[in-house]
Design a protein around this motif. Structure first.
Motif, PDB file in Angstrom:
ATOM      1  N   THR A  44      28.041 -18.723 -41.495  1.00 44.82           N
ATOM      2  CA  THR A  44      27.812 -17.552 -42.336  1.00 44.82           C
ATOM      3  C   THR A  44      28.236 -17.877 -43.774  1.00 44.82           C
ATOM      4  O   THR A  44      28.772 -18.956 -44.039  1.00 44.82           O
ATOM      5  N   GLU A  45      28.031 -16.943 -44.664  1.00 45.78           N
ATOM      6  CA  GLU A  45      28.431 -17.131 -46.050  1.00 45.78           C
ATOM      7  C   GLU A  45      29.828 -16.568 -46.318  1.00 45.78           C
ATOM      8  O   GLU A  45      30.263 -16.486 -47.466  1.00 45.78           O
ATOM      9  N   ILE A  46      30.522 -16.199 -45.254  1.00 47.18           N
ATOM     10  CA  ILE A  46      31.858 -15.631 -45.412  1.00 47.18           C
ATOM     11  C   ILE A  46      32.861 -16.749 -45.694  1.00 47.18           C
ATOM     12  O   ILE A  46      33.028 -17.670 -44.894  1.00 47.18           O
ATOM     13  N   GLY A  47      33.508 -16.667 -46.828  1.00 44.89           N
ATOM     14  CA  GLY A  47      34.518 -17.656 -47.181  1.00 44.89           C
ATOM     15  C   GLY A  47      35.881 -17.241 -46.667  1.00 44.89           C
ATOM     16  O   GLY A  47      36.289 -16.092 -46.843  1.00 44.89           O
ATOM     17  N   LEU A  48      36.577 -18.178 -46.018  1.00 42.05           N
ATOM     18  CA  LEU A  48      37.904 -17.890 -45.491  1.00 42.05           C
ATOM     19  C   LEU A  48      38.972 -18.560 -46.345  1.00 42.05           C
ATOM     20  O   LEU A  48      38.773 -19.669 -46.845  1.00 42.05           O
ATOM     21  N   PRO A  49      40.114 -17.937 -46.510  1.00 48.28           N
ATOM     22  CA  PRO A  49      41.187 -18.514 -47.320  1.00 48.28           C
ATOM     23  C   PRO A  49      41.945 -19.632 -46.613  1.00 48.28           C
ATOM     24  O   PRO A  49      42.756 -20.311 -47.240  1.00 48.28           O
ATOM     25  N   ILE A  58      48.844 -15.877 -41.380  1.00 47.71           N
ATOM     26  CA  ILE A  58      49.854 -15.633 -42.410  1.00 47.71           C
ATOM     27  C   ILE A  58      49.216 -15.015 -43.655  1.00 47.71           C
ATOM     28  O   ILE A  58      49.765 -14.095 -44.266  1.00 47.71           O
ATOM     29  N   TRP A  59      48.042 -15.509 -44.036  1.00 46.30           N
ATOM     30  CA  TRP A  59      47.347 -14.979 -45.214  1.00 46.30           C
ATOM     31  C   TRP A  59      47.062 -13.493 -45.036  1.00 46.30           C
ATOM     32  O   TRP A  59      47.286 -12.697 -45.964  1.00 46.30           O
ATOM     33  N   PHE A  60      46.565 -13.100 -43.879  1.00 42.69           N
ATOM     34  CA  PHE A  60      46.264 -11.682 -43.651  1.00 42.69           C
ATOM     35  C   PHE A  60      47.518 -10.835 -43.816  1.00 42.69           C
ATOM     36  O   PHE A  60      47.495  -9.775 -44.459  1.00 42.69           O
ATOM     37  N   ALA A  61      48.623 -11.280 -43.215  1.00 42.93           N
ATOM     38  CA  ALA A  61      49.861 -10.504 -43.289  1.00 42.93           C
ATOM     39  C   ALA A  61      50.360 -10.410 -44.728  1.00 42.93           C
ATOM     40  O   ALA A  61      50.808  -9.340 -45.172  1.00 42.93           O
ATOM     41  N   THR A  75      41.574  -6.410 -46.915  1.00 42.49           N
ATOM     42  CA  THR A  75      41.595  -7.523 -45.967  1.00 42.49           C
ATOM     43  C   THR A  75      40.521  -7.362 -44.889  1.00 42.49           C
ATOM     44  O   THR A  75      40.136  -8.342 -44.237  1.00 42.49           O
ATOM     45  N   PHE A  76      40.026  -6.147 -44.721  1.00 41.32           N
ATOM     46  CA  PHE A  76      39.025  -5.895 -43.680  1.00 41.32           C
ATOM     47  C   PHE A  76      37.645  -6.393 -44.074  1.00 41.32           C
ATOM     48  O   PHE A  76      36.738  -6.419 -43.233  1.00 41.32           O
ATOM     49  N   GLU A  77      37.470  -6.779 -45.325  1.00 46.50           N
ATOM     50  CA  GLU A  77      36.171  -7.312 -45.728  1.00 46.50           C
ATOM     51  C   GLU A  77      35.826  -8.546 -44.907  1.00 46.50           C
ATOM     52  O   GLU A  77      34.657  -8.773 -44.566  1.00 46.50           O
ATOM     53  N   ILE A  78      36.848  -9.326 -44.557  1.00 49.14           N
ATOM     54  CA  ILE A  78      36.602 -10.534 -43.757  1.00 49.14           C
ATOM     55  C   ILE A  78      36.371 -10.181 -42.298  1.00 49.14           C
ATOM     56  O   ILE A  78      35.397 -10.633 -41.685  1.00 49.14           O
ATOM     57  N   THR A  79      37.247  -9.373 -41.726  1.00 51.74           N
ATOM     58  CA  THR A  79      37.108  -9.085 -40.293  1.00 51.74           C
ATOM     59  C   THR A  79      35.823  -8.320 -39.990  1.00 51.74           C
ATOM     60  O   THR A  79      35.110  -8.646 -39.045  1.00 51.74           O
TER      61      THR A  79
END
Length: 376
Positions: A44-49, A58-61, A75-79
């Motif tokens: 997908t075009e979703i970029g993850l940190p 850890i990033w999400f928290a 943060t929900f934009e990714i999930t």
């Protein structure tokens, strides 16, 4: 953030994880496994940190620990982004149930917003069916692993959007197929339940239960609207109800409190509060009282007789579980096994199940605590 409890938290030498628990306020898109996010994002075009599960978790928290509900919600934009296909929704729902069962949850109500999962071409109905399929697969997998769990859906509409009535009708249409209630979620401040009074009138006419996010990022006015305009039977978070209390004096452990009319109504009518301690600290919902978990009004509300329940809200963003939330509260306020049991009984009585099933759930919890409590 609240302090980390031990790996296997205990109260009175009883492992909390093995005790039967009830989860009322837990978002599907806030409970993904980091490893699953990485796999679903492939192609997908979703970029993850981060590209590995541990640093991603850890990033999400860290991102969620912002002191702002608006920032927390980003943060929900990714999930949500990786949950746009039937296969993804089914997988996430299946793993959601498996993870709850592994934490000792015997009944859960999962809330999510179908309108946010249509970018891959699914209809609202197909999205609900996909989640229900995953829930049933998760229940079967838990059964095969020797655990018993049941999970129901609560359909949330985004309060800042224009599909609230449509999602209300969707919830009613699926009330015999896994859906037990309706909710509104999203940015609370500036989007009161009163803006959707017509949808709530419709739900009342259909006798479908309602819980509303209220008293988290807005004050007592939001709770008032949830009670009067939405006819909410539970309050999502609801900790702002403590602002309708006036602490007149403190002498040692004795606290003299004057109740406002709304606080007395919520207490006397036993309207359940879906409190989520770690999340409330992250979003700044508890900032009115302080910045430490010991400042959270949970204990004040409990001691005053409010129907408090313990919830995770978003397990990924808070890096938490129901066991961990109970351990944090026990450490902060000195709760014992009887208190932990009372929180589960409150939650069982507050579920949107038929009364006969609520009574069965209460018996299951009582028996489970009696059995586990003797193994010390």
């Amino acid at each position: 953030m609240a302090p980390e409890p031990t790996a296997e938290p205990r109260v009175q030498n009883v492992q909390l994880r093995g005790l039967p628990k009830v989860s009322l306020h837990d978002h599907l898109d806030g409970g993904l496994r980091p490893a699953t996010i990485i796999e679903l994002a492939e192609g997908t075009e979703i970029g993850l940190p981060a590209s590995e599960p541990e640093p991603l978790g850890i990033w999400f928290a860290e991102q969620a620990d912002s002191g702002s509900l608006v920032e927390y919600l980003k943060t929900f934009e990714i999930t949500v982004g990786v949950m746009q296909t039937r296969e993804a929704l089914t997988r996430v729902a299946r793993e959601y149930v498996e993870d709850l069962a592994a934490d000792g949850v015997v009944y859960g109500e999962v809330r999510w917003a179908p309108e946010q999962h249509l970018d891959g071409g699914l209809s609202l109905e197909e999205a609900v069916e996909a989640v229900q399929a995953g829930i049933e697969q998760g229940e079967d997998a838990a059964e095969d692993a020797g655990r018993s769990i049941r999970v129901s859906q609560i359909l949330s509409a985004m309060r800042q959007g224009d599909r609230v009535r449509e999602i209300a009708e969707l919830a009613v249409a699926f009330r015999q197929d896994g859906v037990v209630a309706f909710d509104i979620a999203g940015p609370e401040d500036g989007f009161p339940p009163s803006a959707h009074r017509a949808a709530f009138d419709y739900l009342a006419g259909e006798f479908l239960p309602v819980t509303v996010h209220a008293g988290e990022a807005a004050g007592v006015g939001s709770i008032r609207s949830a009670l009067l305009d939405a006819r909410a039977l539970r309050l999502g978070h609801g900790l702002a109800i403590a602002r309708d209390l006036d602490v007149v004096s403190r002498e040692g452990e004795e606290v003299l409190v004057e109740f406002g009319d709304m606080a007395r109504w919520v207490r006397d009518r036993e309207i359940p509060l879906e409190l989520a301690p770690s999340s409330n600290m992250q979003t700044g919902a508890a900032a009115h009282w302080g910045d430490q978990i010991e400042d959270h009004p949970f204990d004040l509300l409990y001691q005053l007789g409010f129907c408090v329940t313990v919830n995770t809200d978003n397990r990924l963003m808070s890096r938490t579980s129901l066991t961990r939330e109970l351990a944090i509260l026990s450490t902060a306020f000195g709760y014992e096994l009887d208190d932990i049991e009372q929180f589960q009984l409150n939650a069982a009585a507050a579920t949107f199940l038929p009364v006969e099933q609520r009574e069965e759930l209460i018996d299951l919890i009582t028996e489970g605590f009696a059995r586990k409590g003797r193994r010390r």
